[in-house]
Design a protein around this motif. Sequence first.
Motif, short mmCIF file in Angstrom:
data_model
loop_
_atom_site.label_atom_id
_atom_site.label_comp_id
_atom_site.label_asym_id
_atom_site.label_seq_id
_atom_site.Cartn_x
_atom_site.Cartn_y
_atom_site.Cartn_z
N VAL A 1 32.94 -51.38 11.46
CA VAL A 1 31.63 -51.14 10.85
C VAL A 1 31.74 -50.05 9.79
O VAL A 1 32.61 -49.18 9.85
CB VAL A 1 30.58 -50.72 11.90
N THR A 2 30.82 -50.11 8.82
CA THR A 2 30.68 -48.99 7.90
C THR A 2 30.03 -47.84 8.66
O THR A 2 29.11 -48.05 9.45
CB THR A 2 29.80 -49.36 6.71
N ASP B 1 22.62 -46.60 10.62
CA ASP B 1 22.60 -48.06 10.58
C ASP B 1 23.89 -48.53 9.91
O ASP B 1 24.08 -48.37 8.71
CB ASP B 1 21.39 -48.57 9.80
N CYS B 2 24.77 -49.12 10.70
CA CYS B 2 26.12 -49.46 10.25
C CYS B 2 26.25 -50.96 10.04
O CYS B 2 25.84 -51.76 10.89
CB CYS B 2 27.14 -49.01 11.29
N GLU B 3 26.83 -51.34 8.92
CA GLU B 3 27.04 -52.76 8.62
C GLU B 3 28.33 -53.24 9.25
O GLU B 3 29.37 -52.58 9.19
CB GLU B 3 27.09 -52.98 7.12
N GLY C 1 27.96 -58.47 8.04
CA GLY C 1 26.74 -58.38 7.24
C GLY C 1 25.55 -57.88 8.02
O GLY C 1 24.60 -57.36 7.43
N GLU C 2 25.56 -58.04 9.35
CA GLU C 2 24.48 -57.53 10.18
C GLU C 2 24.59 -56.02 10.33
O GLU C 2 25.65 -55.43 10.12
CB GLU C 2 24.49 -58.20 11.56
N LYS C 3 23.48 -55.39 10.70
CA LYS C 3 23.45 -53.94 10.89
C LYS C 3 23.37 -53.61 12.38
O LYS C 3 22.69 -54.29 13.15
CB LYS C 3 22.24 -53.34 10.17
#
Length: 291
Positions: A32-33, A14-16, A93-95
């Motif tokens: 994304v992270t 799950d990447c932010e 901020g969303e995943k």
Amino acid sequence: MKPKSHRGTILMEDCEVLAHDPHPGDQYVLRVTAPGIAPRATPGSFAHLQCDPSLPMRRPLSIMRVDARHGWMDFLYKAIGQGTRLLAQRKPGEKISILGPIGQPFQIDPAYPRPLLLGGGVGIPPMVFLADTLRRDKQFKPLVLMGSEVPFPFRPRPSQFLIPGLPEGAIGAMPLLEDWKIPNRLTSLQGYPGCFEGFITDLARHWLQTLDPAQRQAVAIYACGPHPMLEATAKLAQEFDLPCQVSLEEFMACAVGGCAGCVVKVQTSQGPAMKRVCVDGPVFDAKAVFA
């Protein structure tokens, strides 16, 4: 969420969303992270992204940049269908659920210290990733040529590098590669300022023709882009007797080898075979695909 292992080497994470920047031509750069996936990614590998919770089917995107130490990845994509248009609406901020890294990457061979990288359209991201990797090894002297028929997702600038043999006026370059001290040029048929007016393989031929036989023996071609461009690249490699690897673009469903919906015919030592682009590729020897 801690990333979950999938098929041994592929992770689900799950990447932010860190940044999501629009560019002309319905193009977007998504960062994304990805602390689990980023350190495993290699040039030519890709990821399978969930574009929106309302859409179960994921979309495959080539990886453009990674920072393994800080754990982030960049994707460049064009919003052309339902999935990518939903993806374009995702905000910082969303995943986003991501599977990756997937696929067989480019094989870098020290026997060829003058890599020629060709990226067309959505085939640009793997070339940026590969160039970033090559610049960290001082034995390699890459040249990157990129083509697009929509505005480039960056503001081209005149190159600081003189490349003998290229047509006068072909001076447009990608700022990121210039900052990395990597010679590069841009091509297009749209008359963009500073770009070579023609196909990317035409510009590559200009450069190859300036090399003497010893210099040419140090060249290997790495390419990603539309099928006609890759076919022309394979012919160019054959013309100059150069090794060539191509990254194929295919529609994918599962992207992990289960559905066999992305198979292509490939020549092997045992004869013709059907190979899955997602896990047997996306990178193949050009001779095997365009025999």
